[in-house]
Each structure stands twice: as C-alpha cells, then as structure tokens.
Design a protein around this motif. Structure first.
Motif, short mmCIF file in Angstrom:
data_model
loop_
_atom_site.label_atom_id
_atom_site.label_comp_id
_atom_site.label_asym_id
_atom_site.label_seq_id
_atom_site.Cartn_x
_atom_site.Cartn_y
_atom_site.Cartn_z
N ASP A 1 0.84 -1.21 0.00
CA ASP A 1 0.00 0.00 0.00
C ASP A 1 0.87 1.26 0.00
OD1 ASP A 1 -2.25 -1.61 0.08
OD2 ASP A 1 -2.40 -1.54 2.27
N TYR A 2 1.96 1.19 0.78
CA TYR A 2 2.89 2.32 0.82
C TYR A 2 3.52 2.56 -0.55
CZ TYR A 2 6.98 5.13 1.88
OH TYR A 2 7.94 6.12 1.86
N GLU A 3 3.90 1.47 -1.24
CA GLU A 3 4.51 1.59 -2.57
C GLU A 3 3.55 2.22 -3.57
OE1 GLU A 3 5.80 -2.36 -3.44
OE2 GLU A 3 7.35 -2.32 -1.90
N VAL A 4 2.26 1.86 -3.48
CA VAL A 4 1.24 2.45 -4.38
C VAL A 4 1.14 3.95 -4.13
CG1 VAL A 4 -1.22 2.50 -4.90
CG2 VAL A 4 -0.06 0.32 -4.66
N ALA B 1 2.22 7.23 -6.65
CA ALA B 1 1.36 8.39 -6.93
C ALA B 1 2.10 9.68 -6.59
CB ALA B 1 0.07 8.29 -6.13
N MET B 2 2.84 9.68 -5.49
CA MET B 2 3.60 10.88 -5.11
C MET B 2 4.68 11.20 -6.14
SD MET B 2 3.84 10.28 -1.00
CE MET B 2 5.04 11.53 -0.68
N HIS B 3 5.34 10.16 -6.69
CA HIS B 3 6.33 10.37 -7.75
C HIS B 3 5.68 11.06 -8.94
CE1 HIS B 3 10.25 8.71 -6.79
NE2 HIS B 3 9.66 7.73 -6.13
N ARG B 4 4.49 10.60 -9.31
CA ARG B 4 3.77 11.18 -10.45
C ARG B 4 3.45 12.66 -10.17
NH1 ARG B 4 -0.60 8.24 -10.40
NH2 ARG B 4 -2.03 9.88 -9.79
N PHE B 5 3.01 12.96 -8.94
CA PHE B 5 2.69 14.35 -8.60
C PHE B 5 3.93 15.23 -8.68
CE2 PHE B 5 -0.87 12.59 -5.68
CZ PHE B 5 -1.73 12.51 -6.75
N PHE B 6 5.07 14.74 -8.19
CA PHE B 6 6.30 15.53 -8.24
C PHE B 6 6.75 15.74 -9.68
CE2 PHE B 6 7.15 13.95 -3.76
CZ PHE B 6 6.77 15.15 -3.18
N VAL C 1 9.07 8.51 4.53
CA VAL C 1 8.61 9.21 3.32
C VAL C 1 9.64 10.28 2.94
CG1 VAL C 1 6.85 10.75 2.38
CG2 VAL C 1 6.16 8.77 3.71
N GLN C 2 10.09 11.02 3.95
CA GLN C 2 11.06 12.10 3.71
C GLN C 2 12.36 11.54 3.13
OE1 GLN C 2 11.31 14.54 7.17
NE2 GLN C 2 13.14 15.60 6.47
N GLU C 3 12.84 10.43 3.65
CA GLU C 3 14.07 9.82 3.14
C GLU C 3 13.89 9.28 1.73
OE1 GLU C 3 15.39 6.82 5.90
OE2 GLU C 3 15.41 8.26 7.56
N ASP C 4 12.73 8.64 1.47
CA ASP C 4 12.48 8.05 0.15
C ASP C 4 12.44 9.12 -0.95
OD1 ASP C 4 12.41 5.62 1.38
OD2 ASP C 4 10.23 5.33 1.20
N PHE C 5 11.96 10.31 -0.63
CA PHE C 5 11.81 11.36 -1.64
C PHE C 5 12.85 12.46 -1.49
CE2 PHE C 5 7.72 9.26 -1.50
CZ PHE C 5 7.46 9.10 -2.84
N ASP C 6 13.92 12.18 -0.76
CA ASP C 6 14.94 13.19 -0.47
C ASP C 6 15.58 13.77 -1.73
OD1 ASP C 6 16.29 14.73 1.38
OD2 ASP C 6 18.04 13.39 1.38
N GLU C 7 15.82 12.92 -2.76
CA GLU C 7 16.51 13.40 -3.96
C GLU C 7 15.61 14.17 -4.92
OE1 GLU C 7 14.90 9.37 -4.68
OE2 GLU C 7 16.38 10.06 -3.23
#
Length: 173
Positions: free
Chosen positions: A103-106, A110-115, A145-151
């Motif tokens: 569920d987290y990966e899904v 979606a967050m990747h798409r928004f960014f 979440v913060q670490e996963d999207f840090d870059e």
C-alpha cells in the motif's frame, strides 16, 4: 445622460496634464525636456501618438509611438506570460500509521507522479482510536517518506501533529 467612457492605460496626446515632459522619439532617442505642446507637435509631425510612459518621475517621460501597436504588443506580452506560468497544485496523500508495504509503494508511486507534474504533496497521517497512543510510529513513517523522496523533493512543512492527524508538505526540487 451618458457618462464618458473611462480610459484605461497611460495618458496620451491631450490627456497629458504635465506642463513639461522628457520626450523620447519614435527611434528611442532622448530629445530632452520640453513643453508638452512642443512634444505634441513633434508627435503629430511623425504621424503618431504622444504617450506618457512614466508618470511618477519629474518631469514625466513621454514617448512618440503608435498607440494601437503599443496596446497590441502589451496584450501579446500578457498572454505570453499567462501561457508560460505554471499553477502549482497541492495534492494530498492520506496514510495510516500501520500501512502495509505494498500500500505504501502504491502511494509512493502516486507521489512520484505528482512531483513529476510539478505539484506539491501534502502527506496526511490520520490516527484512529488507540493509534493516538503511539505518535512515534507516525513520525517514523513520515521520516521514511522524507528519506524516500529526499533526492526529488524538499520538505516545505515539517511533520507535526494537528489534532488527530500528522501533516507534512513536500515540494518538488
């Protein structure tokens, strides 16, 4: 009796009230400070309009130009600016403290798409019932979440508790 139409835009020709103006001719060259009447005559000789460009200076700056063409170019500039502007939206992703990995990966996808679209993401972590006793689990998840999207994203609003939910806002880098 009808009222006269209200003119928008800078004063031009006989509407210029200043006794003296700094004149710029149709070629963009400074002609110096002169009486408004002389500037009007120079504009008529050129077959163009005298338009007050800067009214705040002393004396006001007036330019000899074709007013219709000037208005058209201003409209084109405004339209171009509107076309280039990107409206950043705030998208929301809702999570729970005990979310499963898939569920987290899904949600992450979606967050990747928004960014990628250039939007900001508001991550809302909602607590229910006894989950309120363990806010550290929520903080741990938001740190993940913060670490996963840090870059690709920066934290705009650090994670904090607001009532029964924890909120964090991320913006694309």
């Amino acid at each position: 009796m009808q009222t006269p139409p209200v003119k928008d835009g800078p004063p031009m020709n006989q509407d210029i009230r200043a006794p003296r103006v700094l004149l710029i001719d149709q070629n963009g060259e400074k002609q110096g400070v002169m009486p408004t009447s002389a500037a009007l005559e120079a504009a008529e000789e050129a077959g163009m309009d005298l338009v007050q460009i800067v009214s705040t200076s002393e004396p006001p700056v007036a330019k000899i130009l074709d007013y219709g063409k000037f208005r058209f170019q201003e409209q084109k500039k405004k339209a171009e600016a509107r076309k280039r502007q990107k409206i950043v939206e705030l998208k929301e992703i809702k999570l729970r403290p005990n979310i499963d990995t898939h569920d987290y990966e899904v949600k992450a996808k979606a967050m990747h798409r928004f960014f990628d679209e250039g939007d900001k993401v508001k991550v809302t972590l909602r607590f229910r019932g006894r989950e309120m006793a363990h806010p550290e689990l929520g903080m741990k998840l938001l740190n993940k979440v913060q670490e996963d999207f840090d870059e690709i994203a920066k934290v705009e609003y650090a994670p904090r508790m607001e009532g029964r939910q924890m909120i964090m806002i991320l913006a694309p880098k």
